[in-house]
Design a protein around this motif. Sequence first.
Motif, PDB file in Angstrom:
ATOM      1  N   ASP A 140      78.806  68.803  14.259  1.00 27.07           N
ATOM      2  CA  ASP A 140      79.143  67.379  14.343  1.00 27.07           C
ATOM      3  C   ASP A 140      77.935  66.503  14.681  1.00 27.07           C
ATOM      4  O   ASP A 140      77.956  65.292  14.439  1.00 27.07           O
ATOM      5  CB  ASP A 140      80.231  67.153  15.391  1.00 27.07           C
ATOM      6  N   ILE A 141      76.903  67.096  15.246  1.00 25.90           N
ATOM      7  CA  ILE A 141      75.681  66.353  15.565  1.00 25.90           C
ATOM      8  C   ILE A 141      74.532  67.348  15.651  1.00 25.90           C
ATOM      9  O   ILE A 141      74.651  68.389  16.316  1.00 25.90           O
ATOM     10  CB  ILE A 141      75.827  65.557  16.879  1.00 25.90           C
ATOM     11  N   ALA A 142      73.431  67.052  14.974  1.00 27.36           N
ATOM     12  CA  ALA A 142      72.277  67.948  14.971  1.00 27.36           C
ATOM     13  C   ALA A 142      71.680  68.038  16.374  1.00 27.36           C
ATOM     14  O   ALA A 142      71.629  67.035  17.099  1.00 27.36           O
ATOM     15  CB  ALA A 142      71.223  67.449  13.991  1.00 27.36           C
ATOM     16  N   PRO A 143      71.223  69.229  16.785  1.00 25.22           N
ATOM     17  CA  PRO A 143      70.668  69.378  18.138  1.00 25.22           C
ATOM     18  C   PRO A 143      69.554  68.394  18.454  1.00 25.22           C
ATOM     19  O   PRO A 143      69.526  67.810  19.540  1.00 25.22           O
ATOM     20  CB  PRO A 143      70.164  70.826  18.136  1.00 25.22           C
ATOM     21  N   VAL A 144      68.624  68.187  17.524  1.00 17.29           N
ATOM     22  CA  VAL A 144      67.488  67.314  17.826  1.00 17.29           C
ATOM     23  C   VAL A 144      67.935  65.868  17.997  1.00 17.29           C
ATOM     24  O   VAL A 144      67.401  65.127  18.836  1.00 17.29           O
ATOM     25  CB  VAL A 144      66.399  67.441  16.730  1.00 17.29           C
ATOM     26  N   PHE A 145      68.952  65.431  17.242  1.00 18.13           N
ATOM     27  CA  PHE A 145      69.449  64.064  17.392  1.00 18.13           C
ATOM     28  C   PHE A 145      70.205  63.914  18.704  1.00 18.13           C
ATOM     29  O   PHE A 145      70.113  62.877  19.377  1.00 18.13           O
ATOM     30  CB  PHE A 145      70.346  63.700  16.213  1.00 18.13           C
ATOM     31  N   GLN A 146      70.946  64.950  19.083  1.00 21.54           N
ATOM     32  CA  GLN A 146      71.645  64.896  20.361  1.00 21.54           C
ATOM     33  C   GLN A 146      70.653  64.848  21.525  1.00 21.54           C
ATOM     34  O   GLN A 146      70.874  64.143  22.513  1.00 21.54           O
ATOM     35  CB  GLN A 146      72.580  66.092  20.517  1.00 21.54           C
ATOM     36  N   ILE A 147      69.552  65.573  21.405  1.00 17.14           N
ATOM     37  CA  ILE A 147      68.524  65.533  22.443  1.00 17.14           C
ATOM     38  C   ILE A 147      67.919  64.135  22.532  1.00 17.14           C
ATOM     39  O   ILE A 147      67.685  63.604  23.628  1.00 17.14           O
ATOM     40  CB  ILE A 147      67.437  66.586  22.162  1.00 17.14           C
ATOM     41  N   ALA A 148      67.673  63.506  21.375  1.00 20.80           N
ATOM     42  CA  ALA A 148      67.146  62.138  21.372  1.00 20.80           C
ATOM     43  C   ALA A 148      68.107  61.183  22.073  1.00 20.80           C
ATOM     44  O   ALA A 148      67.692  60.360  22.905  1.00 20.80           O
ATOM     45  CB  ALA A 148      66.883  61.682  19.938  1.00 20.80           C
ATOM     46  N   LEU A 149      69.390  61.288  21.746  1.00 26.58           N
ATOM     47  CA  LEU A 149      70.380  60.390  22.352  1.00 26.58           C
ATOM     48  C   LEU A 149      70.513  60.633  23.853  1.00 26.58           C
ATOM     49  O   LEU A 149      70.686  59.688  24.632  1.00 26.58           O
ATOM     50  CB  LEU A 149      71.736  60.580  21.668  1.00 26.58           C
ATOM     51  N   ARG A 150      70.421  61.889  24.259  1.00 26.55           N
ATOM     52  CA  ARG A 150      70.557  62.163  25.690  1.00 26.55           C
ATOM     53  C   ARG A 150      69.406  61.548  26.468  1.00 26.55           C
ATOM     54  O   ARG A 150      69.588  61.100  27.602  1.00 26.55           O
ATOM     55  CB  ARG A 150      70.674  63.658  25.943  1.00 26.55           C
ATOM     56  N   TYR A 151      68.224  61.504  25.865  1.00 20.49           N
ATOM     57  CA  TYR A 151      67.109  60.886  26.564  1.00 20.49           C
ATOM     58  C   TYR A 151      67.225  59.369  26.578  1.00 20.49           C
ATOM     59  O   TYR A 151      66.759  58.709  27.509  1.00 20.49           O
ATOM     60  CB  TYR A 151      65.789  61.334  25.944  1.00 20.49           C
ATOM     61  N   GLY A 152      67.861  58.801  25.550  1.00 19.90           N
ATOM     62  CA  GLY A 152      68.139  57.366  25.588  1.00 19.90           C
ATOM     63  C   GLY A 152      69.111  57.027  26.709  1.00 19.90           C
ATOM     64  O   GLY A 152      68.917  56.045  27.442  1.00 19.90           O
ATOM     65  N   ILE A 153      70.161  57.838  26.852  1.00 21.99           N
ATOM     66  CA  ILE A 153      71.128  57.641  27.939  1.00 21.99           C
ATOM     67  C   ILE A 153      70.447  57.790  29.294  1.00 21.99           C
ATOM     68  O   ILE A 153      70.626  56.958  30.203  1.00 21.99           O
ATOM     69  CB  ILE A 153      72.285  58.649  27.811  1.00 21.99           C
ATOM     70  N   ALA A 154      69.662  58.847  29.438  1.00 21.32           N
ATOM     71  CA  ALA A 154      68.983  59.100  30.707  1.00 21.32           C
ATOM     72  C   ALA A 154      67.979  57.991  31.027  1.00 21.32           C
ATOM     73  O   ALA A 154      67.818  57.610  32.195  1.00 21.32           O
ATOM     74  CB  ALA A 154      68.273  60.448  30.656  1.00 21.32           C
ATOM     75  N   LEU A 155      67.309  57.455  30.015  1.00 17.46           N
ATOM     76  CA  LEU A 155      66.342  56.382  30.232  1.00 17.46           C
ATOM     77  C   LEU A 155      67.033  55.129  30.764  1.00 17.46           C
ATOM     78  O   LEU A 155      66.533  54.474  31.693  1.00 17.46           O
ATOM     79  CB  LEU A 155      65.612  56.067  28.924  1.00 17.46           C
ATOM     80  N   LEU A 156      68.190  54.800  30.197  1.00 17.66           N
ATOM     81  CA  LEU A 156      68.955  53.644  30.690  1.00 17.66           C
ATOM     82  C   LEU A 156      69.385  53.855  32.139  1.00 17.66           C
ATOM     83  O   LEU A 156      69.288  52.940  32.967  1.00 17.66           O
ATOM     84  CB  LEU A 156      70.177  53.408  29.805  1.00 17.66           C
ATOM     85  N   LEU A 157      69.856  55.055  32.452  1.00 22.85           N
ATOM     86  CA  LEU A 157      70.273  55.349  33.825  1.00 22.85           C
ATOM     87  C   LEU A 157      69.102  55.270  34.793  1.00 22.85           C
ATOM     88  O   LEU A 157      69.235  54.752  35.914  1.00 22.85           O
ATOM     89  CB  LEU A 157      70.916  56.737  33.883  1.00 22.85           C
ATOM     90  N   LEU A 158      67.952  55.772  34.371  1.00 28.21           N
ATOM     91  CA  LEU A 158      66.775  55.738  35.229  1.00 28.21           C
ATOM     92  C   LEU A 158      66.316  54.311  35.468  1.00 28.21           C
ATOM     93  O   LEU A 158      65.932  53.943  36.590  1.00 28.21           O
ATOM     94  CB  LEU A 158      65.652  56.570  34.608  1.00 28.21           C
ATOM     95  N   MET A 159      66.356  53.480  34.436  1.00 24.66           N
ATOM     96  CA  MET A 159      65.968  52.077  34.594  1.00 24.66           C
ATOM     97  C   MET A 159      66.918  51.355  35.539  1.00 24.66           C
ATOM     98  O   MET A 159      66.497  50.505  36.334  1.00 24.66           O
ATOM     99  CB  MET A 159      65.935  51.399  33.229  1.00 24.66           C
ATOM    100  N   MET A 160      68.210  51.689  35.475  1.00 22.15           N
ATOM    101  CA  MET A 160      69.173  51.100  36.405  1.00 22.15           C
ATOM    102  C   MET A 160      68.896  51.542  37.834  1.00 22.15           C
ATOM    103  O   MET A 160      69.143  50.804  38.790  1.00 22.15           O
ATOM    104  CB  MET A 160      70.589  51.499  35.996  1.00 22.15           C
ATOM    105  N   LEU A 161      68.368  52.757  37.991  1.00 21.58           N
ATOM    106  CA  LEU A 161      68.073  53.289  39.314  1.00 21.58           C
ATOM    107  C   LEU A 161      66.829  52.654  39.922  1.00 21.58           C
ATOM    108  O   LEU A 161      66.809  52.317  41.112  1.00 21.58           O
ATOM    109  CB  LEU A 161      67.895  54.811  39.232  1.00 21.58           C
ATOM    110  N   ILE A 162      65.793  52.488  39.121  1.00 18.75           N
ATOM    111  CA  ILE A 162      64.524  52.020  39.669  1.00 18.75           C
ATOM    112  C   ILE A 162      64.410  50.506  39.745  1.00 18.75           C
ATOM    113  O   ILE A 162      63.649  49.983  40.557  1.00 18.75           O
ATOM    114  CB  ILE A 162      63.333  52.582  38.854  1.00 18.75           C
TER     115      ILE A 162
END
Length: 304
Positions: free
Chosen positions: A35-57
Amino acid sequence: MLVRQPLDLFAFGCMLLFCLVMASQQVVLKAVEEDIAPVFQIALRYGIALLLLMMLIRPKRTQVRLAPENRWPALWIGVLFTLEFLLLGEALRFTTAGHATVFLYTSPIFAAIGLHIKIPSERMGILQWVGIALAFSGMVLAFIGGDASSFGAVVLLGDLLALLAGASWGVTTVVVRATGLSVLPAKQILFYQLLIAFVVLGLWSFWSEQASINLTPEVLASLAFHGIGVAFLAFLLWFWLLTRYKASQLGILSFMTPVLGVLLGSWWLNEQIELNFIIGAGFILAGVLLVCRRPASGRRVAVA
């Protein structure tokens, strides 16, 4: 100079949780790859994590701007971090989650060799070189053995990509330890890694036509697990531990991850475990443990 303390019960518990999360990530990526290629899922997970990190800092006004002497090392670890997960994402297209996890966690071997070259206090003794020879013998055995019907050229390609991902992780550790990045806050290092990885892996996914997604409940759950659990909380925990505890001792505990990864892949995905791979993986893990032991000089070898 920051003195890192030996492991305590709290650090052991954190590492056990970290290993469980990291062992699960390849299995979860593989489980939803239709349903989703591994490399694209990894890219999206880092986008999610980046948003969360920016909200934290942002509320804490944490400084993310780097001093001039740290800009090139930060760029390098961002590139290496991206390369690691680009190779891992591509590896999972061809090989099993268990194989990918074991070869990814050869990183302490590459880190130990790099640190031996770059940092005099991290030089290895005879026992550590025996461990490296044992680990590489295990890699050869895992690559060349097995029944051709279940261990073909496609799987070998995936295993090689996963091994290269492990090498990238090991070199990342060398760059962090050999530069001023080793004393920077974990959030600051993670910010640049996530930013570069999100952009590059996202572009790669579109360029290689792997950016399609079928938003099933399983995919949404996987994205939440990877974006929040893996790329944000687990990586933040890992870098925090590296700033507080001895990297060599953390590395000894990290060998639990490939063992858990193989078991989870077999249980969850019904992946076949070849006898030659079991023996080879045993050699690899034994070699990693030898590399992580205290050298004759009394110093410890830092690992990823």
